[in-house]
Design a protein around this motif. Structure first.
Motif, PDB file in Angstrom:
ATOM      1  N   ALA A   1       1.795  13.670  45.327  1.00  0.00           N
ATOM      2  CA  ALA A   1       1.767  14.858  44.466  1.00  0.00           C
ATOM      3  C   ALA A   1       0.881  15.954  45.072  1.00  0.00           C
ATOM      4  O   ALA A   1      -0.166  15.664  45.666  1.00  0.00           O
ATOM      5  CB  ALA A   1       1.248  14.475  43.080  1.00  0.00           C
TER       6      ALA A   1
ATOM      7  N   GLU B   1      10.770  15.868  49.515  1.00  0.00           N
ATOM      8  CA  GLU B   1      10.585  17.131  50.221  1.00  0.00           C
ATOM      9  C   GLU B   1      11.706  17.336  51.252  1.00  0.00           C
ATOM     10  O   GLU B   1      11.458  17.314  52.465  1.00  0.00           O
ATOM     11  CB  GLU B   1       9.217  17.152  50.896  1.00  0.00           C
ATOM     12  CG  GLU B   1       8.713  18.558  51.085  1.00  0.00           C
ATOM     13  CD  GLU B   1       7.293  18.591  51.619  1.00  0.00           C
ATOM     14  OE1 GLU B   1       6.527  19.405  51.112  1.00  0.00           O
ATOM     15  OE2 GLU B   1       6.974  17.821  52.531  1.00  0.00           O
TER      16      GLU B   1
ATOM     17  N   THR C   1       5.566   9.721  44.166  1.00  0.00           N
ATOM     18  CA  THR C   1       5.884  10.611  45.280  1.00  0.00           C
ATOM     19  C   THR C   1       6.774  11.747  44.795  1.00  0.00           C
ATOM     20  O   THR C   1       7.341  11.689  43.711  1.00  0.00           O
ATOM     21  CB  THR C   1       6.673   9.909  46.403  1.00  0.00           C
ATOM     22  OG1 THR C   1       7.916   9.486  45.861  1.00  0.00           O
ATOM     23  CG2 THR C   1       5.940   8.728  46.962  1.00  0.00           C
ATOM     24  N   ARG C   2       6.891  12.741  45.642  1.00  0.00           N
ATOM     25  CA  ARG C   2       7.884  13.802  45.397  1.00  0.00           C
ATOM     26  C   ARG C   2       8.735  13.918  46.647  1.00  0.00           C
ATOM     27  O   ARG C   2       8.271  13.638  47.760  1.00  0.00           O
ATOM     28  CB  ARG C   2       7.196  15.119  45.047  1.00  0.00           C
ATOM     29  CG  ARG C   2       6.319  15.643  46.155  1.00  0.00           C
ATOM     30  CD  ARG C   2       5.417  16.769  45.698  1.00  0.00           C
ATOM     31  NE  ARG C   2       4.273  16.860  46.567  1.00  0.00           N
ATOM     32  CZ  ARG C   2       4.033  17.863  47.416  1.00  0.00           C
ATOM     33  NH1 ARG C   2       4.872  18.868  47.513  1.00  0.00           N
ATOM     34  NH2 ARG C   2       2.960  17.858  48.179  1.00  0.00           N
TER      35      ARG C   2
ATOM     36  N   HIS D   1       9.225  12.172  51.939  1.00  0.00           N
ATOM     37  CA  HIS D   1       8.486  12.013  50.688  1.00  0.00           C
ATOM     38  C   HIS D   1       7.033  12.447  50.930  1.00  0.00           C
ATOM     39  O   HIS D   1       6.521  12.315  52.049  1.00  0.00           O
ATOM     40  CB  HIS D   1       8.450  10.550  50.253  1.00  0.00           C
ATOM     41  CG  HIS D   1       9.766   9.988  49.796  1.00  0.00           C
ATOM     42  ND1 HIS D   1      10.959  10.184  50.432  1.00  0.00           N
ATOM     43  CD2 HIS D   1      10.052   9.192  48.747  1.00  0.00           C
ATOM     44  CE1 HIS D   1      11.923   9.546  49.792  1.00  0.00           C
ATOM     45  NE2 HIS D   1      11.388   8.923  48.753  1.00  0.00           N
TER      46      HIS D   1
ATOM     47  N   ASP E   1      17.048  11.484  42.689  1.00  0.00           N
ATOM     48  CA  ASP E   1      16.766  12.086  41.386  1.00  0.00           C
ATOM     49  C   ASP E   1      18.097  12.276  40.669  1.00  0.00           C
ATOM     50  O   ASP E   1      19.167  12.185  41.280  1.00  0.00           O
ATOM     51  CB  ASP E   1      15.965  13.394  41.501  1.00  0.00           C
ATOM     52  CG  ASP E   1      16.717  14.504  42.210  1.00  0.00           C
ATOM     53  OD1 ASP E   1      17.776  14.905  41.718  1.00  0.00           O
ATOM     54  OD2 ASP E   1      16.251  14.965  43.266  1.00  0.00           O
TER      55      ASP E   1
END
Lengths: 379, 78
Positions: free
Chosen positions: A254, A114, A111-112, A251, A130
């Motif tokens: 990608a 957001e 996931t990234r 989250h 992170d």
């Protein structure tokens, strides 16, 4: 030559790569099968370590390893950024214009975060998902002599579903050790009508939070942050002022997956047992990027990879799926700085919380180091 | 009017994050006016989901008992 591509260098990617190298060793040696792992990050990060980093209890160097060191020499590792999956031509397009053809594809791209999806959060919020953010949060925690810290689950779903409780318990004891607990108020918000989605965990956690004098706000779906006033606002109409807002941001999977038409409502639609991507042929997914109703946790990717790699190997030999993922999940839960517990469950068996002990806390710290054996497919 | 379900989420057997969290995920990704269905085998959903829908002011379109699971349909109304 049967080509298998794995996208992603996190736990799901490296463990699957190593399992495939084992299952297909003879085929790879003969040149009948090739396994490639594509990742845009040359290092894998052990993300649970970020929680400790936020309290100055871990260092960034100790929680990362080069992907090439984690993966079998039978697997070709390419450090490239994927821009699109062309499902018609069965190829992965990477930055620089090159294409990588595949017969089977494993999506393990995670996931990234957001934070910008929540107005004001990127400007006024902090998080620990992170390295940079965890270190920034640590600096702020060290500097806060008095005030109010709000821990808020904003994004649903999110990585490591027990982390919001863990960070709250750890904050309480960390502040106590610094003689500041009586000067810093703590508040914890959760989207549903209890302190955690797992009922048995909520039954344990709620009195623990109350005992630590943590303000609890349930049915709180954070919607926006008033940056000027430093106030968190919910969809339900509640407002919470803060000095530090520790948020779990939204989250998403990608971006290239959305570009490739491989997502539904932001996540990859995946069969809950075979882990095949729905509507596709020879494409599989595991870990945080799926739409499955399971925890977005490393242990899930770990257990999924066992079933998925057998199914990929079977298909390489011309067979259908041979293994099923049963929903198995294990999560350690830090109950402060010196005690921990864990939960284990699957689709059929709900979790039960054991009383926290120092032994489980130490087991968790030991596993934080032993994890690299898991990433290599050995544990 | 028969509901047009924009998204159906199979959350049967979901201990974590659980059916209500799955529903919230679906609702957040929806537009105003969309209906989202969630399948739940958790008996607690019979209280959790209507309570949340009531609290937030959305519409519980239906709650069907299918024996081993319930199918809830919720419309995002604002």
């Amino acid at each position: 030559m049967h080509r298998i591509i794995i996208i992603g260098g996190g736990p799901g990617g490296t463990i699957t790569a190593n399992h495939l190298a084992e299952h297909l060793a003879d085929d790879i040696r003969r040149g009948d099968v090739a396994v490639e792992l594509i990742t845009d990050k040359p290092e894998q990060v052990y993300k649970p370590g970020f929680l400790y980093l936020a309290f100055g209890l871990e260092s960034p160097e100790r929680i990362r390893r080069p992907v090439r060191e984690l993966v079998s020499p039978y697997v070709d590792v390419r450090i490239e950024r994927v821009v699109k999956v062309d499902t018609d031509q069965r190829q992965v397009l990477v930055e620089g214009g090159k294409s990588r053809p595949f017969d089977q594809l494993v999506i393990a791209s995670g996931t990234r975060l957001e934070p910008s999806a929540t107005p004001g959060l990127a400007e006024a919020g902090d998080w620990f998902y992170d390295e940079k953010a965890a270190q920034k949060l640590h600096d702020k925690l060290e500097a806060l002599e008095q005030g109010r810290i709000v821990v808020s689950v904003v994004g649903v779903p999110h990585m490591c579903p027990v982390a919001p409780l863990e960070v709250t318990f750890m904050l309480d004891q960390w502040l106590e050790q610094r003689g500041r607990r009586d000067k810093v108020e703590l508040a914890y918000t959760y989207p549903i009508n209890r302190t955690h989605s797992i009922a048995s965990l909520a039954e344990w956690a709620t009195p623990e939070l109350q005992k630590r004098n943590v303000q609890i706000e349930t049915f709180f779906n954070a919607e926006s942050v008033d940056v000027e006033r430093k106030v968190l606002q919910s969809m339900e109409g509640t407002e919470l002022p803060f000095d530090i807002l520790i948020a779990i941001p939204e989250h998403r999977s990608a971006a290239f997956l959305e570009e490739s038409g491989l997502t539904e409502a932001g996540w990859v639609p995946t069969d809950r047992e075979t882990l095949a991507v729905k509507g596709q042929d020879g494409i599989w997914a595991l870990g945080d990027t799926t739409n499955l109703p399971v925890s977005k946790a490393g242990s899930v990717a770990h257990y999924q990879s066992a079933a998925l790699s057998k199914n990929v190997a079977a298909r390489a030999h011309g067979h259908g799926p041979v293994a099923r993922y049963d929903g198995k999940t294990i999560c350690f839960i830090e109950a402060g700085l010196d005690k921990g517990t864990f939960i284990e469950f699957n689709y059929a068996r709900p979790p039960q919380v054991q009383p926290p002990t120092k032994m489980i806390h130490w087991a968790k710290l030991a596993y934080n180091n032993a994890y690299w054996l898991t990433a290599k497919g050995a544990l | 009017m028969a509901e047009a379900v924009k998204q159906e989420i199979d959350a049967r057997g979901s201990a974590c994050p659980g059916p209500l969290m799955e529903l919230i995920r679906g609702i957040k990704a929806s537009s105003v006016g969309d209906a989202v269905a969630v399948l739940s085998s958790d008996p607690g959903s019979n209280k959790d989901i209507p309570d949340w829908v009531d609290k937030i002011g959305y519409e519980l379109v239906s709650n069907e008992d299918h024996g081993e699971y319930h199918r809830f349909v919720v419309r995002k109304t604002k």
